[in-house]
Design a protein around this motif. Structure first.
Motif, PDB file in Angstrom:
ATOM      1  N   VAL A   1       0.782  -1.317  -0.147  1.00 46.77           N
ATOM      2  CA  VAL A   1       0.076  -0.070  -0.026  1.00 46.77           C
ATOM      3  C   VAL A   1       0.899   1.213   0.028  1.00 46.77           C
ATOM      4  CG1 VAL A   1      -1.597   1.276   1.242  1.00 46.77           C
ATOM      5  CG2 VAL A   1      -1.922  -1.089   1.207  1.00 46.77           C
ATOM      6  N   LEU A   2       2.058   1.160   0.796  1.00 53.47           N
ATOM      7  CA  LEU A   2       3.002   2.466   0.732  1.00 53.47           C
ATOM      8  C   LEU A   2       3.478   2.588  -0.534  1.00 53.47           C
ATOM      9  CD1 LEU A   2       4.836   1.872   4.190  1.00 53.47           C
ATOM     10  CD2 LEU A   2       2.627   3.243   3.991  1.00 53.47           C
ATOM     11  N   GLY A   3       3.620   1.601  -1.465  1.00 60.42           N
ATOM     12  CA  GLY A   3       4.307   1.979  -2.784  1.00 60.42           C
ATOM     13  C   GLY A   3       5.844   1.751  -2.387  1.00 60.42           C
ATOM     14  N   THR A   4       6.612   1.946  -3.530  1.00 54.53           N
ATOM     15  CA  THR A   4       8.004   2.004  -3.094  1.00 54.53           C
ATOM     16  C   THR A   4       8.567   3.272  -3.317  1.00 54.53           C
ATOM     17  OG1 THR A   4       8.676   1.687  -5.515  1.00 54.53           O
ATOM     18  CG2 THR A   4       8.051  -0.401  -4.335  1.00 54.53           C
ATOM     19  N   ALA A   5       9.900   3.319  -2.708  1.00 61.72           N
ATOM     20  CA  ALA A   5      10.540   4.574  -2.879  1.00 61.72           C
ATOM     21  C   ALA A   5      10.935   5.166  -4.182  1.00 61.72           C
ATOM     22  CB  ALA A   5      11.971   4.433  -1.996  1.00 61.72           C
ATOM     23  N   ASP A   6      11.206   4.509  -5.066  1.00 59.48           N
ATOM     24  CA  ASP A   6      11.557   4.529  -6.343  1.00 59.48           C
ATOM     25  C   ASP A   6      10.656   5.292  -6.957  1.00 59.48           C
ATOM     26  OD1 ASP A   6      14.269   3.967  -6.043  1.00 59.48           O
ATOM     27  OD2 ASP A   6      14.190   2.073  -7.141  1.00 59.48           O
ATOM     28  N   GLN A   7       9.345   4.733  -6.711  1.00 63.56           N
ATOM     29  CA  GLN A   7       8.081   5.213  -7.515  1.00 63.56           C
ATOM     30  C   GLN A   7       7.632   6.428  -7.104  1.00 63.56           C
ATOM     31  OE1 GLN A   7       6.074   1.478  -6.831  1.00 63.56           O
ATOM     32  NE2 GLN A   7       5.765   1.129  -8.793  1.00 63.56           N
ATOM     33  N   LEU A   8       7.624   6.510  -5.621  1.00 63.67           N
ATOM     34  CA  LEU A   8       7.328   7.574  -5.138  1.00 63.67           C
ATOM     35  C   LEU A   8       8.212   9.080  -5.461  1.00 63.67           C
ATOM     36  CD1 LEU A   8       5.221   6.658  -3.103  1.00 63.67           C
ATOM     37  CD2 LEU A   8       5.966   7.916  -1.286  1.00 63.67           C
ATOM     38  N   ARG A   9       9.228   8.781  -5.721  1.00 60.73           N
ATOM     39  CA  ARG A   9      10.038   9.900  -6.247  1.00 60.73           C
ATOM     40  C   ARG A   9       9.815  10.505  -7.605  1.00 60.73           C
ATOM     41  NH1 ARG A   9      14.399   6.665  -3.539  1.00 60.73           N
ATOM     42  NH2 ARG A   9      14.928   7.478  -1.607  1.00 60.73           N
ATOM     43  N   ARG A  10       8.996   9.637  -8.262  1.00 63.92           N
ATOM     44  CA  ARG A  10       8.739   9.899  -9.594  1.00 63.92           C
ATOM     45  C   ARG A  10       7.296  10.661  -9.755  1.00 63.92           C
ATOM     46  NH1 ARG A  10      10.814   4.643 -10.852  1.00 63.92           N
ATOM     47  NH2 ARG A  10       8.548   3.939 -11.169  1.00 63.92           N
ATOM     48  N   TYR A  11       6.372  10.692  -8.828  1.00 64.89           N
ATOM     49  CA  TYR A  11       5.188  11.303  -8.926  1.00 64.89           C
ATOM     50  C   TYR A  11       5.456  12.679  -8.862  1.00 64.89           C
ATOM     51  CZ  TYR A  11       3.689   6.452  -7.794  1.00 64.89           C
ATOM     52  OH  TYR A  11       3.644   5.223  -7.732  1.00 64.89           O
ATOM     53  N   SER A  12       4.275  13.314  -9.530  1.00 64.21           N
ATOM     54  CA  SER A  12       4.052  14.717  -9.568  1.00 64.21           C
ATOM     55  C   SER A  12       2.792  15.231  -9.126  1.00 64.21           C
ATOM     56  CB  SER A  12       4.087  15.124 -11.069  1.00 64.21           C
ATOM     57  OG  SER A  12       2.845  14.950 -12.019  1.00 64.21           O
ATOM     58  N   PRO A  13       2.601  16.178  -8.634  1.00 66.42           N
ATOM     59  CA  PRO A  13       1.333  16.913  -7.802  1.00 66.42           C
ATOM     60  C   PRO A  13       0.405  16.727  -9.036  1.00 66.42           C
ATOM     61  CG  PRO A  13       3.233  18.313  -7.518  1.00 66.42           C
ATOM     62  CD  PRO A  13       3.602  17.368  -8.421  1.00 66.42           C
ATOM     63  N   GLN A  14       0.641  16.840 -10.424  1.00 64.89           N
ATOM     64  CA  GLN A  14      -0.367  16.749 -11.357  1.00 64.89           C
ATOM     65  C   GLN A  14      -1.171  15.420 -11.483  1.00 64.89           C
ATOM     66  OE1 GLN A  14       2.729  18.116 -11.959  1.00 64.89           O
ATOM     67  NE2 GLN A  14       2.320  20.351 -12.286  1.00 64.89           N
ATOM     68  N   GLU A  15      -0.073  14.439 -11.530  1.00 63.60           N
ATOM     69  CA  GLU A  15      -0.615  12.993 -11.558  1.00 63.60           C
ATOM     70  C   GLU A  15      -1.743  12.793 -10.448  1.00 63.60           C
ATOM     71  OE1 GLU A  15       2.925  10.599 -13.601  1.00 63.60           O
ATOM     72  OE2 GLU A  15       3.379  11.370 -11.795  1.00 63.60           O
TER      73      GLU A  15
END
Length: 452
Positions: A165-179
């Motif tokens: 549920v938390l996701g992964t650190a690598d994925q989280l670093r790629r997310y944007s406010p727009q997404e």
């Protein structure tokens, strides 16, 4: 036989507003009101490339809107002596607020505004991402979490339940406010929500407050007691309405479509062994796939089997493996109920030298349930335990709101009170048949954690 039972009438009122918002209300003679808003927007609706987005959004919901600057919701809640929090799982996210009864109508609009109109400002997004990354680091340092997640990835090789549920650190670093704004717009709308209200508020007053608070657009009067620092942030937010997002029609309109195919059943024993540093005791985790909420009766029966196996010192596994033979430090069995399918889990803490013996003994106990039903005394004891636990879960307004919202989101709200009726109706042979159907010794997943 069990499926035809007549269950008690549901004590709360369930209605649907013109907007599609579901409302569940139950008055209680207590001087508090609990509002619990459930959204069908857990990790299960994330595309793989947005894993962790639902939980990250739970954090960002509290970072304000164009009308509420970051920090002001907390100020409103705390200044009235109220409490709020939130949680995200695979099947849902929910946000709850506990207030003194006279403060219900004054605080609800702020929670609704956050949920419906989250701004997701870029500066707060970057700051909060670090908070979530720290959560992930802490989880990765917890061997029990690591083992559980590894087990889920073994049980579910296609379904979103395999993802943390938390996701992964690598994925989280790629997310944007727009997404995240896109994800919010796609899933946070009235017909995808249930609002549960329990406590000292009449139904008419509760419905009126909910209808006004979740209206579109929501109009909030400027707060008169706003601290200067928050007041400045509010002016900045209003002056920059598109901060952190994409202006106008440049913003994407919906999140990627998620197609969830049924997970193929287990056909053999899936095994993995992990060696972890600083681990003092080994862990044995075993899992069998059970029914989803489309078959709650079987799920309730597996609850009984779990209680029979490990609830209390006289249960089968605890008595044999911990109390008498001292092969484990502790052992636990429970059913993790989920919408699409449940997981029947057995977890043991033990010395690495005893892993093979304990796994074989667990298989032996399950095989015994398959070949012969439990005793009447065992069945009645497990029924008493589960029925009493259910009664204890209805003691407070927050417990009631949680139970109603949970079942409304993953099944039907009426199922929240049907549980004891079904539990009491099971016969010994019913449990034997469930063991034969779900707990066979050649179709399960096992994860072993050993000290490195």
């Amino acid at each position: 036989m069990v499926n035809t039972l007549s269950t008690p009438p549901f004590p709360a009122t369930v209605c649907q507003l013109d907007s599609g918002l579901t409302v569940i209300h139950q008055p209680l003679a207590m001087p508090v009101v609990v509002v619990d808003v459930w959204v069908k927007a857990g990790a299960i609706v994330e595309p793989d490339e947005w894993s962790g987005m639902a939980h990250f959004l739970e954090h960002m919901i509290f970072k304000g809107t164009q009308q509420i600057p970051p920090g002001y919701f907390d100020y409103v809640v705390e200044s009235r002596g109220s409490m709020s929090n939130a949680a995200t799982s695979h099947d849902f996210a929910h946000y709850y607020l506990t207030t003194a009864a006279p403060d219900f109508a004054a605080t609800l609009p702020y929670l609704a505004e956050l949920l419906m109109n989250a701004a997701i400002p870029a500066d707060e997004f970057d700051r909060e991402r670090e908070v979530v990354l720290e959560e992930i680091r802490q989880a990765d340092d917890d061997p029990d979490w690591v083992g559980f997640q590894a087990l889920m990835q073994t049980v579910y090789q296609h379904h979103p339940y395999r993802r943390p549920v938390l996701g992964t650190a690598d994925q989280l670093r790629r997310y944007s406010p727009q997404e995240m704004q896109t994800f919010h717009r796609t899933h946070y709308y009235p017909s995808n929500m249930t609002v549960v209200v329990t406590g000292d508020v009449a139904q008419a007053a509760a419905l009126e407050a909910i209808q006004q608070s979740f209206a579109d657009p929501i109009a909030l009067a400027p707060p008169v007691d706003m601290p200067d620092a928050i007041r400045l942030r509010r002016r900045e937010a209003i002056a920059a309405p598109h901060r952190g997002g994409l202006p106008g029609d440049m913003a994407p309109t919906s999140a990627p479509v998620v197609s969830i195919a049924p997970e193929p059943p287990l056909t053999d024993i899936r095994r993995q062994v992990l060696a972890l540093p600083r681990l003092e005791q080994a862990r044995l985790l075993m899992a069998w796939v059970g029914p989803g909420t489309d078959n709650l009766v079987d799920a309730y029966g597996l609850d009984l089997l779990a209680a029979l196996l490990s609830d209390g010192r006289s249960s089968r596994l605890v008595r044999d493996l911990r109390e008498e033979r001292q092969l484990v430090q502790d052992i636990n069995c429970h059913l993790m109920l989920q919408k699409d399918s449940s997981v029947f889990m057995i977890s043991a803490w033990l010395e690495a030298a005893d892993l093979a013996t304990v796994e074989a003994e667990i298989q032996r106990h399950l095989a015994q349930l398959v070949t012969e039903p439990p005793t009447l005394a065992e069945l009645q004891r497990a029924q008493r335990l589960l029925c009493n636990q259910h009664i204890f879960s209805l003691e407070t307004p927050s417990q009631l709101a949680n139970l109603y919202g949970y079942y409304s989101t993953i099944a039907q709200p009426e199922a929240a009170i049907a549980y004891p009726t079904y539990i009491r109706a099971f016969e010994r042979e019913d449990l034997q048949q469930l063991a034969q159907r779900y707990l066979t010794g050649d179709r399960y997943a096992v994860t072993v954690l050993k000290p490195a």
